[in-house]
Design an enzyme around this catalytic site. Structure first.
Site, short mmCIF file in Angstrom:
data_model
loop_
_atom_site.label_atom_id
_atom_site.label_comp_id
_atom_site.label_asym_id
_atom_site.label_seq_id
_atom_site.Cartn_x
_atom_site.Cartn_y
_atom_site.Cartn_z
N TYR A 191 6.32 -14.69 -5.92
CA TYR A 191 5.33 -15.29 -6.83
C TYR A 191 4.40 -16.19 -6.04
O TYR A 191 4.86 -17.01 -5.23
CB TYR A 191 6.02 -16.10 -7.94
CG TYR A 191 5.78 -15.46 -9.27
CD1 TYR A 191 4.48 -15.40 -9.80
CD2 TYR A 191 6.80 -14.88 -10.00
CE1 TYR A 191 4.23 -14.77 -11.01
CE2 TYR A 191 6.56 -14.25 -11.21
CZ TYR A 191 5.27 -14.19 -11.71
OH TYR A 191 5.02 -13.57 -12.89
N GLU A 235 1.19 -17.65 -7.54
CA GLU A 235 0.04 -18.04 -8.37
C GLU A 235 -0.77 -19.10 -7.65
O GLU A 235 -0.22 -20.02 -7.04
CB GLU A 235 0.52 -18.57 -9.73
CG GLU A 235 0.96 -17.47 -10.66
CD GLU A 235 1.48 -18.00 -11.99
OE1 GLU A 235 1.56 -19.23 -12.17
OE2 GLU A 235 1.83 -17.16 -12.84
N ASP A 242 -21.27 -3.25 -9.48
CA ASP A 242 -19.90 -2.71 -9.47
C ASP A 242 -19.93 -1.51 -8.54
O ASP A 242 -20.36 -0.42 -8.92
CB ASP A 242 -19.51 -2.33 -10.89
CG ASP A 242 -18.11 -1.71 -10.96
OD1 ASP A 242 -17.56 -1.35 -9.90
OD2 ASP A 242 -17.59 -1.58 -12.09
N THR A 259 -13.35 -1.43 -6.30
CA THR A 259 -11.95 -1.02 -6.22
C THR A 259 -11.66 -0.72 -4.75
O THR A 259 -12.54 -0.33 -3.99
CB THR A 259 -11.65 0.25 -7.04
OG1 THR A 259 -12.56 1.27 -6.65
CG2 THR A 259 -11.79 0.00 -8.52
N LYS A 293 -10.65 3.86 -3.94
CA LYS A 293 -11.48 5.06 -4.05
C LYS A 293 -12.00 5.43 -2.65
O LYS A 293 -11.19 5.69 -1.76
CB LYS A 293 -12.58 4.84 -5.08
CG LYS A 293 -11.99 4.66 -6.49
CD LYS A 293 -13.01 4.36 -7.55
CE LYS A 293 -12.31 4.15 -8.90
NZ LYS A 293 -13.25 3.71 -9.94
N ARG A 301 -4.23 0.88 -4.55
CA ARG A 301 -4.83 0.73 -5.88
C ARG A 301 -5.09 -0.75 -6.14
O ARG A 301 -4.16 -1.56 -6.08
CB ARG A 301 -3.83 1.31 -6.89
CG ARG A 301 -4.29 1.45 -8.30
CD ARG A 301 -3.50 2.56 -8.97
NE ARG A 301 -3.81 3.79 -8.28
CZ ARG A 301 -4.90 4.52 -8.54
NH1 ARG A 301 -5.72 4.21 -9.51
NH2 ARG A 301 -5.15 5.60 -7.83
C1 LIG Z 1 -13.06 3.14 -11.10
C2 LIG Z 1 -14.05 2.18 -11.61
C3 LIG Z 1 -13.68 0.91 -12.09
C4 LIG Z 1 -12.29 0.43 -12.37
O1 LIG Z 1 -11.23 0.83 -11.82
P1 LIG Z 1 -9.72 0.60 -12.28
O2 LIG Z 1 -9.10 0.12 -11.03
O3 LIG Z 1 -9.28 1.94 -12.73
O4 LIG Z 1 -9.68 -0.43 -13.36
C5 LIG Z 1 -14.67 0.01 -12.42
N1 LIG Z 1 -15.96 0.34 -12.32
C6 LIG Z 1 -16.36 1.55 -11.89
C7 LIG Z 1 -17.82 1.83 -11.78
C8 LIG Z 1 -15.42 2.51 -11.53
O5 LIG Z 1 -15.83 3.72 -11.13
#
Ligand SMILES: *Cc1c(COP(=O)(O)O)cnc(C)c1O
Length: 417
Positions: free
Chosen positions: A57, A59, A203, A229, A232, A238
């Site tokens: 933990y 936090e 994003d 993220t 990807k 993840r």
């Molecule tokens: C994949 C994605 C997310 C969020 O991803 P998670 O980890 O699945 O919550 C947010 N914004 C965009 C544009 C994405 O393609």
């Protein structure tokens, strides 16, 4: 150093779970993964997630924790934050978001009050559910409005986005998408946001690895906040991350913890640190360039075979195929390709007339297949196989032949050699 690799599966007693894990590992080896949001993380990244850091933990933030015994996880989080800042040229980073959606939640909480107006990309045109879907927290708590691509070009028209922003006067403008295959003009977005006195967030979940590898313009110099993220194109574990200038980090940190999360996943943060170091290598620059070259070769091959690509092609890792152009729904195309071990997802195309569960498109990405070493020559073959299957989805002889060719290729290019 001995790594406890998840693949060693030592001390296994829970046969039911380990059997499914083994099958999933096998599935990944034998299928060509064209889901644009997926990748194959390195063994070292996966090893970090199978360590005792999951027990801790922590936090708070390094040096200011609510728990004792954080001296080593502090080192890990500092490594992750510093590497993230170097990699993206950002003043500050928060590496604790459990996911991209959690990163967005903290970003919104740091900049918006409930009910505030936000302008973001339409989900039907490639946006993400955390950008205002009615059932997502974003759509529940904030007043989201959307811009989309133009009919005809199927691209964003920044004059139209500007008109919408002038009419709406949002508090926040968001750029970034899950299924948009063209470069995003961050400077134009930033200047629109400035003109209407809005904050600007990017994003970059999908393209983070391309930005890290220097093959897509970076949003960092243009945006007030950047979320992403790590799993990807960036090819880490993840998870999510937030980048911002130093004057925003205090609000971001408190919006993330205690605002939206409790304890951070320290084993995942260790894996993020490892992935960021991997992404700093020359080999990752080559990887990012190959991802884009492969996507463009695949899109060319498919177009030559008479399959319509939304907007005519791709400049990044992702493309949308209009499979209505060969008489199929997206759902039928996804199923047909699955039969020959090619994995992808059905996807709405702009101005789609089919419902989302059917859709007229499939989304393909090259991040994962490039990781396992496929090159532009392989893309030529892959385009041929996809086109044959989409044209004869029920023909047993075609299915058998293409499945055999896919199997030969996946055997020749193992993921975890
Ligand atoms: C994949 C994605 C997310 C969020 O991803 P998670 O980890 O699945 O919550 C947010 N914004 C965009 C544009 C994405 O393609």
């Amino acid at each position: 150093m001995t790594l406890q690799t998840p693949a060693s599966h030592s001390a296994k007693t829970d046969d039911a779970v380990w059997a499914s894990i083994a099958q999933e590992e096998e599935r990944q080896e034998v299928q060509l993964e064209l889901i644009a949001s997926e990748n194959h993380a390195s063994k070292e990244v996966m090893a970090a997630m199978g360590t005792a850091l999951t027990n801790k933990y922590a936090e708070g933030y390094p040096g200011r924790r609510y728990y004792g015994g954080c001296e080593f996880v502090d080192e890990v989080e500092d490594l992750a934050r510093n590497r993230a800042r170097e990699l993206f040229g950002s003043e500050r980073a928060n590496v604790q978001p459990h996911s991209g959606t959690q990163a967005n939640m903290a970003a919104f909480m740091s900049m918006l009050d409930p009910g505030d107006k936000v302008l973001a990309m339409s989900l039907d045109h490639g946006g993400h559910l955390s950008h205002g879907h009615t059932k997502n927290f974003s759509g529940v708590f904030y007043d989201f409005h959307s811009y989309g691509v133009e009919p005809g070009t199927e691209r964003l028209d920044m004059d139209k986005v500007r008109e919408q922003a002038l009419a709406l006067r949002p508090k926040l403008v968001i750029a970034g998408a899950s299924a948009y295959s063209r470069p995003i003009d961050f400077a134009a977005f930033a200047s629109i946001a400035k003109e209407v006195d809005a904050l600007f967030m990017v994003d970059m979940a999908h393209i983070a690895g391309l930005v890290a590898g220097g093959v897509h313009e970076s949003p960092v110099p243009h945006a007030d906040v950047v979320t992403l993220t790590t799993h990807k194109t960036l090819r880490g574990p993840r998870g999510g991350m937030i980048l911002c200038p130093k004057e925003r980090i205090v609000k971001i940190n408190s919006a993330l913890f205690p605002g939206g999360q409790g304890g951070p996943l320290m084993h995942v943060i260790a894996a993020k640190a490892i992935a960021f170091r991997e992404a700093q290598q020359e080999s990752f620059k080559r990887y990012a360039a190959e991802v884009v070259a492969n996507a463009s070769a695949l899109a060319d091959g498919l177009s030559d075979a008479g399959i319509r690509i939304v907007s005519g092609g791709t400049d990044n890792h992702v493309m949308l195929l209009d499979v209505g152009s060969v008489g199929l729904s997206g759902a039928a195309a996804e199923d047909a390709l699955h039969r020959v071990n090619i994995t992808c997802n059905k996807n709405l195309i702009p101005f789609d007339e089919r419902p989302p569960m059917e859709a007229s498109g499939i989304r393909l990405g090259t991040a994962a297949i490039t990781t396992r070493g496929l090159d532009v020559t392989d893309m030529g073959h892959l385009a041929g196989w996809i086109s044959e299957i989409l044209r004869s989805p029920e023909d047993e002889a075609t299915i058998k032949r293409v499945a055999g060719a896919v199997s030969e290729l996946t055997t020749r290019r193992p993921i975890y050699a």
